[in-house]
Design a protein around this motif. Structure first.
Motif, PDB file in Angstrom:
ATOM      1  N   ASP A   1       0.817  -1.218   0.000  1.00 40.95           N
ATOM      2  CA  ASP A   1       0.000   0.000   0.000  1.00 40.95           C
ATOM      3  C   ASP A   1       0.849   1.267   0.000  1.00 40.95           C
ATOM      4  N   TRP A   2       1.992   1.230   0.699  1.00 41.13           N
ATOM      5  CA  TRP A   2       2.826   2.431   0.848  1.00 41.13           C
ATOM      6  C   TRP A   2       4.294   2.061   0.575  1.00 41.13           C
ATOM      7  N   PRO A   3       4.633   1.756  -0.667  1.00 47.03           N
ATOM      8  CA  PRO A   3       5.989   1.277  -0.979  1.00 47.03           C
ATOM      9  C   PRO A   3       7.083   2.301  -0.714  1.00 47.03           C
ATOM     10  N   ARG A   4       6.731   3.590  -0.670  1.00 45.77           N
ATOM     11  CA  ARG A   4       7.758   4.615  -0.443  1.00 45.77           C
ATOM     12  C   ARG A   4       7.956   4.921   1.045  1.00 45.77           C
ATOM     13  N   ASP A   5       7.369   4.119   1.916  1.00 47.48           N
ATOM     14  CA  ASP A   5       7.588   4.284   3.359  1.00 47.48           C
ATOM     15  C   ASP A   5       8.937   3.646   3.700  1.00 47.48           C
ATOM     16  N   VAL A   6       9.991   4.427   3.525  1.00 51.60           N
ATOM     17  CA  VAL A   6      11.331   3.831   3.509  1.00 51.60           C
ATOM     18  C   VAL A   6      11.798   3.332   4.865  1.00 51.60           C
ATOM     19  N   LEU A   7      11.308   3.895   5.951  1.00 58.04           N
ATOM     20  CA  LEU A   7      11.715   3.377   7.251  1.00 58.04           C
ATOM     21  C   LEU A   7      11.199   1.944   7.434  1.00 58.04           C
ATOM     22  N   VAL A   8      10.015   1.668   6.912  1.00 57.97           N
ATOM     23  CA  VAL A   8       9.502   0.300   6.934  1.00 57.97           C
ATOM     24  C   VAL A   8      10.233  -0.559   5.905  1.00 57.97           C
ATOM     25  N   LEU A   9      10.481  -0.022   4.714  1.00 63.64           N
ATOM     26  CA  LEU A   9      11.187  -0.785   3.684  1.00 63.64           C
ATOM     27  C   LEU A   9      12.604  -1.136   4.126  1.00 63.64           C
ATOM     28  N   SER A  10      13.199  -0.305   4.951  1.00 66.26           N
ATOM     29  CA  SER A  10      14.563  -0.587   5.404  1.00 66.26           C
ATOM     30  C   SER A  10      14.627  -1.805   6.327  1.00 66.26           C
TER      31      SER A  10
ATOM     32  N   PHE B   1      10.283   4.619  -7.001  1.00 67.66           N
ATOM     33  CA  PHE B   1      11.363   5.478  -6.534  1.00 67.66           C
ATOM     34  C   PHE B   1      12.007   6.232  -7.691  1.00 67.66           C
ATOM     35  N   ALA B   2      12.379   7.465  -7.411  1.00 60.67           N
ATOM     36  CA  ALA B   2      13.053   8.286  -8.410  1.00 60.67           C
ATOM     37  C   ALA B   2      14.433   7.712  -8.711  1.00 60.67           C
ATOM     38  N   GLU B   3      14.940   8.015  -9.888  1.00 57.29           N
ATOM     39  CA  GLU B   3      16.248   7.490 -10.294  1.00 57.29           C
ATOM     40  C   GLU B   3      17.388   8.074  -9.466  1.00 57.29           C
ATOM     41  N   ASP B   4      17.116   9.169  -8.761  1.00 57.16           N
ATOM     42  CA  ASP B   4      18.161   9.784  -7.941  1.00 57.16           C
ATOM     43  C   ASP B   4      17.881   9.627  -6.449  1.00 57.16           C
ATOM     44  N   ASP B   5      17.129   8.596  -6.071  1.00 56.40           N
ATOM     45  CA  ASP B   5      16.862   8.363  -4.653  1.00 56.40           C
ATOM     46  C   ASP B   5      18.072   7.659  -4.046  1.00 56.40           C
ATOM     47  N   TRP B   6      18.883   8.420  -3.316  1.00 50.85           N
ATOM     48  CA  TRP B   6      20.158   7.918  -2.807  1.00 50.85           C
ATOM     49  C   TRP B   6      19.980   6.702  -1.893  1.00 50.85           C
ATOM     50  N   TRP B   7      18.934   6.715  -1.066  1.00 55.22           N
ATOM     51  CA  TRP B   7      18.756   5.592  -0.144  1.00 55.22           C
ATOM     52  C   TRP B   7      18.372   4.328  -0.902  1.00 55.22           C
ATOM     53  N   PHE B   8      17.408   4.424  -1.804  1.00 54.66           N
ATOM     54  CA  PHE B   8      16.953   3.224  -2.504  1.00 54.66           C
ATOM     55  C   PHE B   8      18.052   2.652  -3.393  1.00 54.66           C
ATOM     56  N   LEU B   9      18.803   3.506  -4.054  1.00 48.96           N
ATOM     57  CA  LEU B   9      19.911   3.023  -4.878  1.00 48.96           C
ATOM     58  C   LEU B   9      20.908   2.223  -4.040  1.00 48.96           C
ATOM     59  N   THR B  10      21.215   2.723  -2.853  1.00 49.99           N
ATOM     60  CA  THR B  10      22.164   2.042  -1.976  1.00 49.99           C
ATOM     61  C   THR B  10      21.720   0.620  -1.679  1.00 49.99           C
ATOM     62  N   TYR B  11      20.487   0.452  -1.257  1.00 54.26           N
ATOM     63  CA  TYR B  11      20.031  -0.874  -0.837  1.00 54.26           C
ATOM     64  C   TYR B  11      19.657  -1.767  -2.011  1.00 54.26           C
ATOM     65  N   ARG B  12      19.187  -1.183  -3.086  1.00 51.53           N
ATOM     66  CA  ARG B  12      18.931  -1.991  -4.279  1.00 51.53           C
ATOM     67  C   ARG B  12      20.244  -2.566  -4.809  1.00 51.53           C
TER      68      ARG B  12
ATOM     69  N   GLY C   1      24.332   5.575  -5.835  1.00 51.33           N
ATOM     70  CA  GLY C   1      23.746   6.039  -4.586  1.00 51.33           C
ATOM     71  C   GLY C   1      24.755   6.771  -3.730  1.00 51.33           C
ATOM     72  N   PHE C   2      25.973   6.263  -3.659  1.00 46.25           N
ATOM     73  CA  PHE C   2      27.027   6.901  -2.863  1.00 46.25           C
ATOM     74  C   PHE C   2      27.385   8.268  -3.423  1.00 46.25           C
ATOM     75  N   ALA C   3      27.425   8.388  -4.750  1.00 40.63           N
ATOM     76  CA  ALA C   3      27.760   9.672  -5.373  1.00 40.63           C
ATOM     77  C   ALA C   3      26.720  10.745  -5.060  1.00 40.63           C
ATOM     78  N   LEU C   4      25.477  10.328  -4.867  1.00 39.86           N
ATOM     79  CA  LEU C   4      24.409  11.293  -4.589  1.00 39.86           C
ATOM     80  C   LEU C   4      24.444  11.805  -3.154  1.00 39.86           C
ATOM     81  N   ARG C   5      24.973  11.006  -2.240  1.00 44.16           N
ATOM     82  CA  ARG C   5      25.060  11.436  -0.833  1.00 44.16           C
ATOM     83  C   ARG C   5      26.261  10.738  -0.202  1.00 44.16           C
ATOM     84  N   ARG C   6      27.381  11.417  -0.192  1.00 40.85           N
ATOM     85  CA  ARG C   6      28.596  10.811   0.347  1.00 40.85           C
ATOM     86  C   ARG C   6      28.584  10.785   1.875  1.00 40.85           C
TER      87      ARG C   6
END
Length: 439
Positions: free
Chosen positions: A117-126, A158-169, A189-194
């Motif tokens: 229902d809420w796939p962008r709820d990243v604290l739960v997705l983590s 998720f957006a293509e520049d979502d630093w958190w999702f890129l990291t875990y994907r 992901g690292f390049a977007l948020r070092r």
């Protein structure tokens, strides 16, 4: 105007400051960066009735192995969200409450349903993701694939520049064997948020799986000084560098890194990291034929004993058995093995019989009974993944089997295992061992 979180989900607060500090706190929490607690407390101060900062603060307490504080804060969040929260927020708090309250299977089930229902709820997705997530510690043999499947199922949200999702994907793909693909995604992901310890960590793992230890060392040496020692992953990321140095045979540098960043007296990491990092580093050092400096085993074991006194946490149990075996404490290993066997027989240990087998093998190895160690470990090798953690962490147990085979005269089996490992990941240490067997 309604307040939204960083990925567009509504927040039940009327305070601009509370919403902004909550967004900041979640960003810092998800990047394992110092300052998360302060930002979340500022959100609470700005709006004491806003449940989600309390829930995120509870999650942070849980990560830091502060269970009493975590339970108190999630209880506050549950009370507040029942009076002033959306359906998404109530579900969010319930899932965190299950995870904090020691019900990981229910937490995982509810998290997966929530994300539909809420796939962008990243604290739960983590929660299901990562080497210490609900999937990894579920006892599943295919938890690496499960993480990939979860990420890919929700990637379109998720957006293509979502630093958190890129990291875990990316990390999920690298751990599951698609190393080149995973490394490319984690680098992005690292390049977007070092200022993101989880990204530096994920890249380190992906480089390890690629056999690029030199590149990992350079990365960590340049990045780690900017990450405060209070950061929960400071010591563990340094452990990756120490392993790389040890693998290429630079024992002096490996020990220097261990002494400066990893050993319990200097690390501010989570107990599960400190225990696993110290046990695995010292075991590898000794097993590879190097002398462990006086006092290091005892100091690490003294820290570990009160951290995980009871059996039942498979990943920790495997490393506690290493300490107990290294100390020659046969009774402690026997007690842990018996307790784990009882739990496994009762179906109460997700990882099952592989955990007591690892404990017995660790003792046999410490006793230099290499034939018995190999006899115990060889049939359960494919089940070791069930204890959780990462490939880099579990490789210690594969090393145990390999060294036991070499030292018990099983050269053909050792060569076959080395061939498979070198095909999977280039390793100067494995190449040296293969050369020794060929000679």
């Amino acid at each position: 105007m309604a307040h939204l979180d960083r990925r567009g989900l509504p927040l039940s607060t009327t305070s601009d400051l509370a919403a902004e500090r909550y967004r900041e706190g979640v960003d810092l929490l998800l990047s394992a960066w110092p300052g998360a607690a302060e930002a979340l407390e500022a959100a609470v101060a700005a709006d004491p009735d806003f449940a989600l900062p309390h829930a995120a603060r509870a999650r942070l307490h849980a990560i830091r192995a502060e269970p009493a504080e975590a339970r108190a804060r999630i209880a506050t969040a549950a009370d507040l969200v029942a009076r002033n929260g959306t359906a998404r927020e109530r579900s969010h708090v319930e899932i965190l409450s299950l995870a904090i309250g020691g019900q990981p299977a229910k937490a995982l089930e509810r998290a997966l349903a929530h994300l539909e229902d809420w796939p962008r709820d990243v604290l739960v997705l983590s929660l299901p993701l990562g080497a210490f997530g609900l999937f990894a510690f579920s006892g599943m043999a295919d938890h690496d694939q499960a993480r990939v499947d979860l990420c890919e199922r929700h990637a379109r949200h998720f957006a293509e520049d979502d630093w958190w999702f890129l990291t875990y994907r990316g990390w999920s793909h690298a751990e599951n064997g698609a190393v080149a693909q995973g490394l490319d995604i984690t680098w992005r992901g690292f390049a977007l948020r070092r200022e993101n310890a989880n990204a530096a960590h994920a890249v380190s793992h992906a480089l390890y799986e690629a056999g690029a230890n030199d590149e990992a060392e350079v990365l960590i040496a340049g990045w780690l000084p900017g990450y405060d020692r209070s950061g929960p992953l400071h010591g563990h990321i340094a452990w990756h560098s120490a392993l790389a140095a040890l693998e290429r045979g630079d024992t002096e540098r490996a020990l220097a890194i261990y002494g400066e960043h990893v050993q319990p007296s200097v690390s501010k990491g989570m107990p599960v990291n400190v225990v696993s990092d110290t046990a695995s580093f010292l075991w590898r050092l000794q097993a590879y034929g190097h002398e462990v400096p006086a006092g290091l085993w005892q100091a690490a074991a003294t820290y570990a004993a009160p951290a995980f006194p009871k059996a039942g946490f498979a990943f920790a149990d495997a490393h506690m058995a290493i300490f107990e075996a290294a100390a020659g404490d046969r009774e402690a290993v026997a007690r842990r093995t018996a307790a784990l066997t009882q739990l496994a027989d009762a179906g109460s240990l997700g990882a099952g019989p592989v955990v007591p087998a690892v404990c017995r093998a660790a003792l046999a190895f410490a006793d230099a009974d290499y034939a018995d160690c190999a006899r115990i470990l060889e049939p359960v090798t494919c089940e070791v993944v069930r204890i959780g953690g990462s490939g880099a962490q579990r490789e210690m147990l594969e090393d145990m089997l390999l060294i036991a085979l070499m030292r018990s005269g099983e050269a053909a089996k050792a060569r076959a295992l080395l061939d498979r490992r070198l095909h999977r990941r280039p390793s100067p240490r494995d190449a040296r061992w293969l050369g020794q067997l060929a000679a």
